[in-house]
Design a protein around this motif. Structure first.
Motif, PDB file in Angstrom:
ATOM      1  N   LEU A  34       8.211  41.890  62.943  1.00 54.98           N
ATOM      2  CA  LEU A  34       7.214  40.907  62.527  1.00 54.98           C
ATOM      3  C   LEU A  34       5.845  41.526  62.755  1.00 54.98           C
ATOM      4  CD1 LEU A  34       6.097  38.101  61.738  1.00 54.98           C
ATOM      5  CD2 LEU A  34       6.445  37.417  64.121  1.00 54.98           C
ATOM      6  N   LEU A  35       5.117  41.784  61.665  1.00 56.48           N
ATOM      7  CA  LEU A  35       3.749  42.294  61.756  1.00 56.48           C
ATOM      8  C   LEU A  35       2.809  41.125  61.518  1.00 56.48           C
ATOM      9  CD1 LEU A  35       1.619  44.532  61.968  1.00 56.48           C
ATOM     10  CD2 LEU A  35       1.939  44.918  59.505  1.00 56.48           C
ATOM     11  N   THR A  61       5.644  45.943  48.828  1.00 57.76           N
ATOM     12  CA  THR A  61       6.801  46.796  48.562  1.00 57.76           C
ATOM     13  C   THR A  61       7.497  47.283  49.837  1.00 57.76           C
ATOM     14  OG1 THR A  61       5.436  48.784  48.459  1.00 57.76           O
ATOM     15  CG2 THR A  61       5.819  47.620  46.390  1.00 57.76           C
ATOM     16  N   LEU A  62       6.878  47.063  50.983  1.00 60.46           N
ATOM     17  CA  LEU A  62       7.434  47.543  52.249  1.00 60.46           C
ATOM     18  C   LEU A  62       8.159  46.464  53.037  1.00 60.46           C
ATOM     19  CD1 LEU A  62       4.385  49.637  53.512  1.00 60.46           C
ATOM     20  CD2 LEU A  62       6.377  50.446  52.248  1.00 60.46           C
ATOM     21  N   CYS A  63       7.822  45.205  52.778  1.00 61.00           N
ATOM     22  CA  CYS A  63       8.322  44.104  53.599  1.00 61.00           C
ATOM     23  C   CYS A  63       9.222  43.163  52.812  1.00 61.00           C
ATOM     24  CB  CYS A  63       7.152  43.304  54.170  1.00 61.00           C
ATOM     25  SG  CYS A  63       6.156  44.233  55.340  1.00 61.00           S
ATOM     26  N   ALA A  86      13.191  38.270  58.650  1.00 58.32           N
ATOM     27  CA  ALA A  86      13.295  39.645  59.157  1.00 58.32           C
ATOM     28  C   ALA A  86      14.693  39.945  59.681  1.00 58.32           C
ATOM     29  CB  ALA A  86      12.261  39.887  60.253  1.00 58.32           C
ATOM     30  N   GLN A  87      15.361  38.926  60.257  1.00 59.96           N
ATOM     31  CA  GLN A  87      16.662  39.145  60.877  1.00 59.96           C
ATOM     32  C   GLN A  87      17.836  38.877  59.939  1.00 59.96           C
ATOM     33  OE1 GLN A  87      16.026  36.499  64.245  1.00 59.96           O
ATOM     34  NE2 GLN A  87      15.978  38.279  65.596  1.00 59.96           N
ATOM     35  N   PRO A  91      18.345  43.510  57.734  1.00 61.90           N
ATOM     36  CA  PRO A  91      17.112  43.333  58.511  1.00 61.90           C
ATOM     37  C   PRO A  91      15.989  44.221  57.979  1.00 61.90           C
ATOM     38  CG  PRO A  91      19.004  43.724  59.952  1.00 61.90           C
ATOM     39  CD  PRO A  91      19.443  44.012  58.549  1.00 61.90           C
ATOM     40  N   GLY A  92      14.761  43.784  58.229  1.00 56.22           N
ATOM     41  CA  GLY A  92      13.618  44.565  57.794  1.00 56.22           C
ATOM     42  C   GLY A  92      12.317  43.933  58.226  1.00 56.22           C
ATOM     43  N   PRO A  93      11.203  44.572  57.914  1.00 55.56           N
ATOM     44  CA  PRO A  93       9.898  44.062  58.342  1.00 55.56           C
ATOM     45  C   PRO A  93       9.395  42.910  57.473  1.00 55.56           C
ATOM     46  CG  PRO A  93       9.641  46.123  57.152  1.00 55.56           C
ATOM     47  CD  PRO A  93      11.112  45.884  57.275  1.00 55.56           C
ATOM     48  N   VAL A  94       8.577  42.061  58.072  1.00 54.19           N
ATOM     49  CA  VAL A  94       7.867  40.990  57.381  1.00 54.19           C
ATOM     50  C   VAL A  94       6.410  41.030  57.828  1.00 54.19           C
ATOM     51  CG1 VAL A  94       9.863  39.474  57.067  1.00 54.19           C
ATOM     52  CG2 VAL A  94       8.505  39.287  59.134  1.00 54.19           C
ATOM     53  N   PHE A  95       5.510  40.567  56.977  1.00 56.72           N
ATOM     54  CA  PHE A  95       4.083  40.575  57.292  1.00 56.72           C
ATOM     55  C   PHE A  95       3.529  39.170  57.172  1.00 56.72           C
ATOM     56  CE2 PHE A  95      -0.373  41.088  55.628  1.00 56.72           C
ATOM     57  CZ  PHE A  95      -0.931  41.444  56.842  1.00 56.72           C
TER      58      PHE A  95
END
Length: 187
Positions: A34-35, A61-63, A86-87, A91-95
């Motif tokens: 989480l950013l 494109t990243l999140c 995110a989970q 899984p991956g990043p979110v902004f």
């Protein structure tokens, strides 16, 4: 470990842009992150405010998700949804972008944005009316109770077919490489 998420809180502009490489790494590693990034005040977006850049497009494109919070009452629901996103699945990043006027206390925002108490002329009164309504809407519902129960986490599990239980793994073909008995050549 399952159920954990990395969190980074950074300032607007260069603080956010300095995280691009780390967020790309989190995306490639399928790590839930989480950013939380600061941003210019909502009223000043797109008007040349200090450190005002289109941060959402930078991370699109990243999140898995990119969102900007527009009112104080939306902070908790937005963060909860971002963590769940995110989970979930892969899984991956979110902004999540938090404009500065959403973060500051009511009395500070009212003092900074509220306008003068004695507006002159019709234009001044209209501007003052607009700013006061803007502040009221920004903080409307901010003190209402929010759901703070733990988030449900769904971790994807591989099926037996995907894992291949019960099957003999294929033997890789290596060819006829080796050394002859006398050690002087190939077989």
């Amino acid at each position: 470990p399952t159920g954990r998420i990395g969190v980074a809180a950074v300032t607007a502009g260069p603080g956010v842009t300095n995280t691009v490489t780390a967020i790309k790494n989190a995306q490639m590693a399928e790590s839930p992150v989480l950013l939380i990034g600061g941003a210019a005040a909502s009223l000043q977006k797109g008007r040349g405010a200090l450190q005002d850049i289109d941060q959402l497009s930078l991370f699109k494109t990243l999140c898995k998700a990119c969102v900007s919070v527009s009112t104080v009452r939306d902070i908790i629901p937005t963060l909860r949804k971002a963590i769940a996103t995110a989970q979930s699945g892969t899984p991956g990043p979110v902004f999540v972008e938090l404009p500065i006027d959403v973060l500051y206390p009511f009395h500070v925002v009212e003092k900074e944005i509220g306008g003068t108490k004695s507006a002159r002329g019709l234009r001044g009164k209209v501007v003052q009316w607009y700013l006061q309504n803007y502040i009221r809407n920004l903080f409307a519902g901010a003190w209402e109770p929010r759901d703070i129960s733990p988030l449900p986490v769904q971790v994807p599990q591989a099926t037996e077919d995907e894992v291949g239980f019960g099957e003999t793994p294929p033997t890789p073909w290596l060819g006829s490489f080796g050394v002859s008995r006398d050690g002087l050549g190939w077989i």
